[in-house]
Design a protein around this motif. Structure first.
Motif, PDB file in Angstrom:
ATOM      1  N   UNK A 126     -59.659  26.087  -6.418  1.00  0.00           N
ATOM      2  CA  UNK A 126     -58.588  25.752  -7.358  1.00  0.00           C
ATOM      3  C   UNK A 126     -57.887  27.030  -7.805  1.00  0.00           C
ATOM      4  N   UNK A 127     -56.686  27.319  -7.307  1.00  0.00           N
ATOM      5  CA  UNK A 127     -55.976  28.531  -7.738  1.00  0.00           C
ATOM      6  C   UNK A 127     -55.652  28.466  -9.216  1.00  0.00           C
ATOM      7  N   UNK A 128     -55.717  29.619  -9.879  1.00  0.00           N
ATOM      8  CA  UNK A 128     -55.475  29.659 -11.320  1.00  0.00           C
ATOM      9  C   UNK A 128     -53.999  29.454 -11.615  1.00  0.00           C
ATOM     10  N   UNK A 129     -53.714  29.015 -12.839  1.00  0.00           N
ATOM     11  CA  UNK A 129     -52.330  28.770 -13.235  1.00  0.00           C
ATOM     12  C   UNK A 129     -51.524  30.060 -13.227  1.00  0.00           C
ATOM     13  N   UNK A 130     -52.153  31.180 -13.646  1.00  0.00           N
ATOM     14  CA  UNK A 130     -51.429  32.456 -13.678  1.00  0.00           C
ATOM     15  C   UNK A 130     -51.062  32.914 -12.277  1.00  0.00           C
ATOM     16  N   UNK A 131     -51.969  32.696 -11.315  1.00  0.00           N
ATOM     17  CA  UNK A 131     -51.665  33.061  -9.935  1.00  0.00           C
ATOM     18  C   UNK A 131     -50.480  32.260  -9.416  1.00  0.00           C
ATOM     19  N   UNK A 132     -50.462  30.955  -9.717  1.00  0.00           N
ATOM     20  CA  UNK A 132     -49.371  30.112  -9.245  1.00  0.00           C
ATOM     21  C   UNK A 132     -48.050  30.489  -9.880  1.00  0.00           C
ATOM     22  N   UNK A 133     -48.081  30.834 -11.162  1.00  0.00           N
ATOM     23  CA  UNK A 133     -46.850  31.217 -11.857  1.00  0.00           C
ATOM     24  C   UNK A 133     -46.259  32.474 -11.245  1.00  0.00           C
ATOM     25  N   UNK A 134     -47.114  33.472 -10.996  1.00  0.00           N
ATOM     26  CA  UNK A 134     -46.637  34.717 -10.390  1.00  0.00           C
ATOM     27  C   UNK A 134     -46.074  34.460  -8.998  1.00  0.00           C
ATOM     28  N   UNK A 135     -46.756  33.595  -8.236  1.00  0.00           N
ATOM     29  CA  UNK A 135     -46.301  33.296  -6.881  1.00  0.00           C
ATOM     30  C   UNK A 135     -44.946  32.603  -6.897  1.00  0.00           C
ATOM     31  N   UNK A 136     -44.747  31.686  -7.828  1.00  0.00           N
ATOM     32  CA  UNK A 136     -43.466  30.986  -7.917  1.00  0.00           C
ATOM     33  C   UNK A 136     -42.341  31.956  -8.266  1.00  0.00           C
ATOM     34  N   UNK A 137     -42.618  32.898  -9.134  1.00  0.00           N
ATOM     35  CA  UNK A 137     -41.576  33.823  -9.588  1.00  0.00           C
ATOM     36  C   UNK A 137     -41.116  34.757  -8.481  1.00  0.00           C
ATOM     37  N   UNK A 138     -42.054  35.301  -7.691  1.00  0.00           N
ATOM     38  CA  UNK A 138     -41.671  36.314  -6.710  1.00  0.00           C
ATOM     39  C   UNK A 138     -41.474  35.781  -5.298  1.00  0.00           C
ATOM     40  N   UNK A 139     -41.488  34.455  -5.149  1.00  0.00           N
ATOM     41  CA  UNK A 139     -41.231  33.882  -3.837  1.00  0.00           C
ATOM     42  C   UNK A 139     -42.462  33.767  -2.985  1.00  0.00           C
ATOM     43  N   UNK A 140     -43.645  34.020  -3.543  1.00  0.00           N
ATOM     44  CA  UNK A 140     -44.872  33.923  -2.766  1.00  0.00           C
ATOM     45  C   UNK A 140     -45.172  32.512  -2.324  1.00  0.00           C
ATOM     46  N   UNK A 141     -44.796  31.531  -3.145  1.00  0.00           N
ATOM     47  CA  UNK A 141     -44.932  30.141  -2.719  1.00  0.00           C
ATOM     48  C   UNK A 141     -43.852  29.840  -1.695  1.00  0.00           C
ATOM     49  N   UNK A 142     -44.232  29.148  -0.636  1.00  0.00           N
ATOM     50  CA  UNK A 142     -43.291  28.821   0.420  1.00  0.00           C
ATOM     51  C   UNK A 142     -42.220  27.879  -0.121  1.00  0.00           C
ATOM     52  N   UNK A 143     -40.963  28.293  -0.038  1.00  0.00           N
ATOM     53  CA  UNK A 143     -39.871  27.442  -0.458  1.00  0.00           C
ATOM     54  C   UNK A 143     -39.130  26.967   0.775  1.00  0.00           C
ATOM     55  N   UNK A 144     -39.173  25.663   1.002  1.00  0.00           N
ATOM     56  CA  UNK A 144     -38.538  25.092   2.179  1.00  0.00           C
ATOM     57  C   UNK A 144     -37.071  24.867   1.873  1.00  0.00           C
ATOM     58  N   UNK A 145     -36.185  25.496   2.638  1.00  0.00           N
ATOM     59  CA  UNK A 145     -34.751  25.400   2.405  1.00  0.00           C
ATOM     60  C   UNK A 145     -34.104  24.771   3.635  1.00  0.00           C
ATOM     61  N   UNK A 146     -33.690  23.527   3.507  1.00  0.00           N
ATOM     62  CA  UNK A 146     -33.004  22.852   4.602  1.00  0.00           C
ATOM     63  C   UNK A 146     -31.554  23.310   4.637  1.00  0.00           C
ATOM     64  N   UNK A 147     -31.022  23.594   5.815  1.00  0.00           N
ATOM     65  CA  UNK A 147     -29.645  24.068   5.962  1.00  0.00           C
ATOM     66  C   UNK A 147     -28.981  23.350   7.131  1.00  0.00           C
ATOM     67  N   UNK A 148     -27.669  23.513   7.264  1.00  0.00           N
ATOM     68  CA  UNK A 148     -26.937  23.043   8.435  1.00  0.00           C
ATOM     69  C   UNK A 148     -26.170  24.222   9.018  1.00  0.00           C
ATOM     70  N   UNK A 149     -25.866  24.151  10.311  1.00  0.00           N
ATOM     71  CA  UNK A 149     -25.123  25.220  10.985  1.00  0.00           C
ATOM     72  C   UNK A 149     -23.984  24.607  11.795  1.00  0.00           C
ATOM     73  N   UNK A 150     -22.964  25.439  12.090  1.00  0.00           N
ATOM     74  CA  UNK A 150     -21.851  24.960  12.910  1.00  0.00           C
ATOM     75  C   UNK A 150     -22.153  25.176  14.386  1.00  0.00           C
ATOM     76  N   UNK A 151     -21.169  24.969  15.234  1.00  0.00           N
ATOM     77  CA  UNK A 151     -21.370  25.075  16.684  1.00  0.00           C
ATOM     78  C   UNK A 151     -21.706  26.492  17.124  1.00  0.00           C
TER      79      UNK A 151
END
Length: 251
Positions: free
Chosen positions: A61-86
């Motif tokens: 069970x990861x600690x709440x402080x670890x998760x907070x730090x990870x969210x702030x600095x991008x350590x948690x994987x952020x899935x970003x869906x995008x589209x592209x042109x030809x």
């Protein structure tokens, strides 16, 4: 995690906006959730998407402080869906105001993103990923309601400088346009300010934040109203009088 949080399957299904039968199917291994559902699960239980998929969280069970730090600095994987042109150039997807509520559930869903209107602004260059949001309300006057704000995706929230205008996507507030004052290091919160002094600043905990986009441009059919208050007019008249006096002396 559902049991530790005290949720029934029905309660969890409601929070994830899915059918209760799907929760049972996931827990029994009869089905696998979509990526967008996994993102919502990770956000609900405040764990990284990577940990949810690859680690046995029953025994770790990861600690709440670890998760907070990870969210702030991008350590948690952020899935970003995008589209592209030809030509494989990234588009700028437009999230109209009416679609903002749906964006909270669909921001990581490629099908949802593909259905959004899209365009390109060559003057923004090729560095970074951009998205456009139609804002509502008068909290950021003179930028009027209905203006489209084009923002660049911010991965590392800890580096946001005080006063930066941003689009903030959160479970608590939805999609809002504010100036951000960074209090992550001291209190794990962002302090959000409106340009319109009628609205008071407020704080948003990092655990509620989904995405942050730094405002880089805006598109509006409404031109800003000139500041012609009594004080402003008096200042203009005074300056004109001084200029006239200088011209008379020069003669």
């Amino acid at each position: 995690m559902r049991k530790q949080a005290g949720y029934t399957q029905a309660q969890l299904a409601e929070k994830l906006d899915i059918k209760r039968s799907l929760v049972g199917a996931y827990e029994e291994g009869r089905a696998e959730p979509k990526l967008s559902t996994l993102v919502n699960v990770a956000r609900l239980f405040d764990v990284s998407l990577d940990d949810l998929i690859t680690r046995d969280l029953v025994h770790e069970a990861p600690s709440a402080s670890d998760n907070t730090a990870a969210r702030a600095n991008g350590g948690n994987l952020r899935v970003l869906a995008i589209t592209v042109d030809e030509q494989e150039n990234e588009n700028i997807e437009l999230v109209p105001y009416k679609a903002c509520a749906g964006y909270l559930n669909g921001y990581a869903d490629a099908e949802f993103i593909e259905e959004l209107p899209r365009f390109r602004l060559p003057m923004l260059g090729t560095g970074g990923t951009y998205r456009a949001f139609e804002i509502n309300g008068d909290s950021m006057l003179p930028i009027a309601s209905g203006t489209v704000i084009v923002g660049r995706f911010i991965e590392d929230w800890s580096q946001i400088k005080d006063g930066t205008p941003c689009i903030i996507v959160s479970q608590k507030e939805g999609v809002v346009f504010k100036r951000v004052f960074n209090k992550l290091k001291d209190a794990s919160v962002l302090r959000l300010h409106s340009d319109n002094p009628v609205y008071s600043p407020y704080e948003l905990h990092i655990g509620d934040v989904v995405e942050i986009w730094e405002a880089k441009s805006y598109i509006s059919s409404t031109f800003p109203i000139a500041d012609l208050s009594l004080d402003k007019l008096s200042s203009i008249v005074l300056n004109l009088q001084k200029e006239m006096q200088q011209l008379k002396k020069a003669e």
